[in-house]
Design a protein around this motif. Sequence first.
Motif, short mmCIF file in Angstrom:
data_model
loop_
_atom_site.label_atom_id
_atom_site.label_comp_id
_atom_site.label_asym_id
_atom_site.label_seq_id
_atom_site.Cartn_x
_atom_site.Cartn_y
_atom_site.Cartn_z
N SER A 55 67.11 -68.13 85.15
CA SER A 55 67.00 -66.80 84.54
C SER A 55 68.34 -66.09 84.62
N VAL A 56 68.48 -64.99 83.92
CA VAL A 56 69.70 -64.19 83.99
C VAL A 56 69.35 -62.73 84.21
N GLU A 57 70.32 -61.97 84.70
CA GLU A 57 70.12 -60.53 84.82
C GLU A 57 70.59 -59.86 83.53
N PRO A 58 70.09 -58.63 83.27
CA PRO A 58 70.36 -58.03 81.96
C PRO A 58 71.84 -57.75 81.71
N GLU A 59 72.63 -57.64 82.78
CA GLU A 59 74.05 -57.33 82.59
C GLU A 59 74.87 -58.57 82.23
N ALA A 60 74.26 -59.76 82.30
CA ALA A 60 75.01 -61.01 82.07
C ALA A 60 75.62 -61.01 80.67
N ASP A 61 76.83 -61.55 80.56
CA ASP A 61 77.51 -61.64 79.27
C ASP A 61 76.78 -62.63 78.37
N GLN A 62 76.61 -62.26 77.11
CA GLN A 62 75.83 -63.12 76.20
C GLN A 62 76.44 -64.51 76.05
N GLU A 63 77.76 -64.60 76.17
CA GLU A 63 78.41 -65.90 76.03
C GLU A 63 78.00 -66.82 77.20
N ASP A 64 77.93 -66.25 78.41
CA ASP A 64 77.50 -67.03 79.56
C ASP A 64 76.04 -67.46 79.41
N VAL A 65 75.22 -66.55 78.87
CA VAL A 65 73.81 -66.87 78.67
C VAL A 65 73.69 -68.04 77.68
N ALA A 66 74.49 -67.97 76.61
CA ALA A 66 74.45 -69.04 75.60
C ALA A 66 74.83 -70.37 76.24
N ARG A 67 75.82 -70.32 77.14
CA ARG A 67 76.25 -71.56 77.76
C ARG A 67 75.14 -72.16 78.63
N LEU A 68 74.40 -71.28 79.32
CA LEU A 68 73.26 -71.74 80.14
C LEU A 68 72.19 -72.40 79.27
N VAL A 69 71.82 -71.72 78.18
CA VAL A 69 70.77 -72.23 77.30
C VAL A 69 71.19 -73.58 76.72
N ASP A 99 72.84 -67.50 67.16
CA ASP A 99 73.66 -66.41 66.58
C ASP A 99 74.81 -66.03 67.50
N VAL A 100 74.51 -65.98 68.80
CA VAL A 100 75.57 -65.65 69.77
C VAL A 100 76.68 -66.69 69.73
N ALA A 135 94.99 -74.67 71.38
CA ALA A 135 93.68 -74.93 70.79
C ALA A 135 92.80 -75.72 71.76
N VAL A 136 93.38 -76.75 72.37
CA VAL A 136 92.61 -77.58 73.31
C VAL A 136 92.16 -76.75 74.51
N VAL A 137 93.08 -75.90 75.02
CA VAL A 137 92.77 -75.15 76.23
C VAL A 137 91.77 -74.02 75.96
N VAL A 138 91.95 -73.28 74.87
CA VAL A 138 91.01 -72.20 74.55
C VAL A 138 89.61 -72.76 74.36
N ARG A 139 89.53 -73.89 73.68
CA ARG A 139 88.23 -74.53 73.47
C ARG A 139 87.66 -75.03 74.80
N GLY A 140 88.54 -75.58 75.64
CA GLY A 140 88.10 -76.06 76.95
C GLY A 140 87.54 -74.93 77.80
N ILE A 141 88.17 -73.76 77.71
CA ILE A 141 87.67 -72.60 78.45
C ILE A 141 86.32 -72.17 77.88
N ALA A 142 86.21 -72.12 76.55
CA ALA A 142 84.97 -71.69 75.91
C ALA A 142 83.81 -72.61 76.27
N LEU A 143 84.09 -73.91 76.39
CA LEU A 143 83.02 -74.86 76.71
C LEU A 143 82.79 -74.97 78.21
N GLY A 144 83.59 -74.24 79.01
CA GLY A 144 83.40 -74.28 80.45
C GLY A 144 84.02 -75.50 81.12
N ASP A 145 84.85 -76.25 80.39
CA ASP A 145 85.47 -77.44 80.99
C ASP A 145 86.67 -77.08 81.86
#
Lengths: 464, 464
Positions: free
Chosen positions: A221-235, A263-264, A347-357
């Motif tokens: 589960s997540v708390e309501p303050e969680a960032d939507q991007e983090d929530v998307a990564r969990l899902v 959508d997020v 490009a590789v690093v920004v994407r790596g950060i976005a994917l949590g790698d």
Amino acid sequence: MDEQKENHSVEEKQEELEERVENELISALNRKDKEAVLKLVEDSHPIDLAYALEEASDSDIVFLATILPDQQMAEIIEQADDELQVRIMKLFDLNKIIRIFQHMSKDDIVDILGDMPANRRKELVKLMKSSDQEVIRNLLGYGESTAGGIMTTEYISMRSSLTVSQALEKVKEIAPKTEEINILYVLNEKKQLVGTVSLRELLVAKNYDTLQDIMEDNVISVEPEADQEDVARLVSKYDLHAIPVVNKRKGMLGIITVDDIIDVIEEENTEDMLKMGGVSKEEDVDSTVLESVKLRLPWLLINLVTAFLASSVVSLFEDTISQVVALAAAMPIVAGMGGNAGTQTLAVVVRGIALGDIKLHGNGLRILRGITVGFINGLVNGIIAGAVIVWMNHNLALGLIILVAMICNLMIAALVGFLVPVVLKAMNYDPAVASSIFITTFTDVCGFFIFLGLAKMFLPYLLQ
Amino acid sequence: MDEQKENHSVEEKQEELEERVENELISALNRKDKEAVLKLVEDSHPIDLAYALEEASDSDIVFLATILPDQQMAEIIEQADDELQVRIMKLFDLNKIIRIFQHMSKDDIVDILGDMPANRRKELVKLMKSSDQEVIRNLLGYGESTAGGIMTTEYISMRSSLTVSQALEKVKEIAPKTEEINILYVLNEKKQLVGTVSLRELLVAKNYDTLQDIMEDNVISVEPEADQEDVARLVSKYDLHAIPVVNKRKGMLGIITVDDIIDVIEEENTEDMLKMGGVSKEEDVDSTVLESVKLRLPWLLINLVTAFLASSVVSLFEDTISQVVALAAAMPIVAGMGGNAGTQTLAVVVRGIALGDIKLHGNGLRILRGITVGFINGLVNGIIAGAVIVWMNHNLALGLIILVAMICNLMIAALVGFLVPVVLKAMNYDPAVASSIFITTFTDVCGFFIFLGLAKMFLPYLLQ
């Protein structure tokens, strides 16, 4: 559906479908042909109608709202983009809006209210049922891009002491009213979320089992303050169809469904790509001239400052250039290649950060590897560039200088291409934002400085 | 779960969780502590175990496989990335793999087989049940990034003549064996897909209704050859939880679930961002030096050619530069700003194409608007740049030249930034690929040419 046509891609078929719905809707609305409109609405998906409505005039929209039942109007508005929602809502009086809201889910209502002027929003909330008022006020309190901001309050929760047959009975009762019934959220006597039961598990279980017996108690589960991007990564990571939002005491607040998560993900990806390109995320292909200028000009102005920085490095060496004017033609090569190599790493690093790698620590080896890649690419490109320069200018020293400068600049590009986004991330800035401007400035300045600096040091050899 | 800790972001908690599982698993495997391993597997999500396993030695993995039931091993392998899957499969003999496959869904089996050497793959398929052999061979025949390549054959289909109570009975029977039971696919007597019924509708409907009566008959489906990106766009547009894959005669072949669609979206977004940056999609932050060089060098070499193109434009004007050496310092400003403005347009357009907002025709107005934006941004940046140049060099003519060159180059940037990706798309190339190299080359060449060309034309004024 025209799925059966051959040799037509999904994309083309969608384009045809959207065009057909648009043409038919607009023409039927123009003719005030109620029959035709109702038939088209019946046969079409709300989102295609919402797309079509973007081309309709205000009076057409008002006509549509008068002939359509509120529920169907609500379905179309739910699918419309923000801009169209704002436009439609301006056309309706408060009572009509309230009637339409009765057929919408709470998260969509909150989205629409969020785009309204504050006084109109307040008036609308006052007109709602008092139980709804509280829910809506709570939802309005969450940030737009937080879990609270995108959650809906429509879900099924049940006490853990219920038996399977009691639960099934209740599901049948609630099902017509609630969209998301594939997962039941199980609460204990303190109304805390303690588990989930899927409808499938419910159907398979024995009638006298309690929910407590069959529930999955390891709930993500997540708390309501969680960032939507983090929530998307969990899902995405845990392949969830919905994720519950709970407060600090594990009280159930709402759920976020996977279609909103998609959508997020699209929104965040758009943001990353646009920011990398130096555009604010609000721009799309249909922004007006004024909007586009407002969104792009600031970045271009920052860039102008950095361009002058690079230019002033060149100015330092005007004497040298005036003696060997071939330097002027060769210097953009070193600088440009540095910029491109830096953008590759970026490009590789920004994407790596976005994917949590990529995490913030333990990157030493990656940086070292990147610099090695820079060295090798610099060597290969430097040898080729140097050879061409020697062949064109019959000047061995100039070729050697370009080789050394290329190697240095591509190693620097690898280093800054990695460090800039990671440092921005560590400082809690968006790693994509304007990274490419920092990096190309850096590689321009370094490229010019190393190349022209070497040229100045070895000027006698260049003049031979 | 440590959701209750305060002031910790979702991201940090995930990082902690992954680290804890990794440390505990590796240490338990090292100690050959069967109890501890089993407990950890019980308490952890397969994907966290899969992440942790990336750090395990081959002998640790073999030990894990001997103590874990095949089903749990299968769950972990399903969640592992391609690289780890290949590594694990090399450690097992054919019989062990077949036993593990019995607990996997067909699409995952096909993914794993696809990464194996052809002869090992053939041997494995031969060892399967003959009914499975056919399914697997069919699935292996579809392209990796098509609907057929990502679909699974586990779904529930029923005849349209069944009553609701019969259908419910059958669902209860099938539920334990099938993951995706939220939607039933309804087939007619020719086994063609004619509708869908959600479990929710089934629960709400009257027992004596037939599926024919209650089904939704406007089904959105795709053919197996459809591109996965187009499929993802459909699922996203229509908020689907699964999409059926049918052949030309509407015969049901399989379904694609939303969690696989999310993977597709992430994969396609990664591809777009990397291609925009001039890197092949196969690279990630953990690619080896050799892989990175192989993936990046080709683009850098193309870039080197284009850099020489720009450089040769400068060479044409060496005479002019040798007379007014300040030109050498000023010329990168015009070229660089053009490149940045072009990249801005490019980012918006590539994203617009990816989201389906930009079609191939009817873009005249957008291009015109873009050029207008380019004019205004060129004017503002040109005036500022010109003023600075005049102030620094006390040369009014140079300032005017930079103003005119800036306006022209930013208008050109807007035009090519739009046309290059759209033309690539029209020619069925990926619009993201290398667009930025084309565009910066174009703006460099044009920027240098216009700026230095004007300088040559008005040389007498510059020399005053």
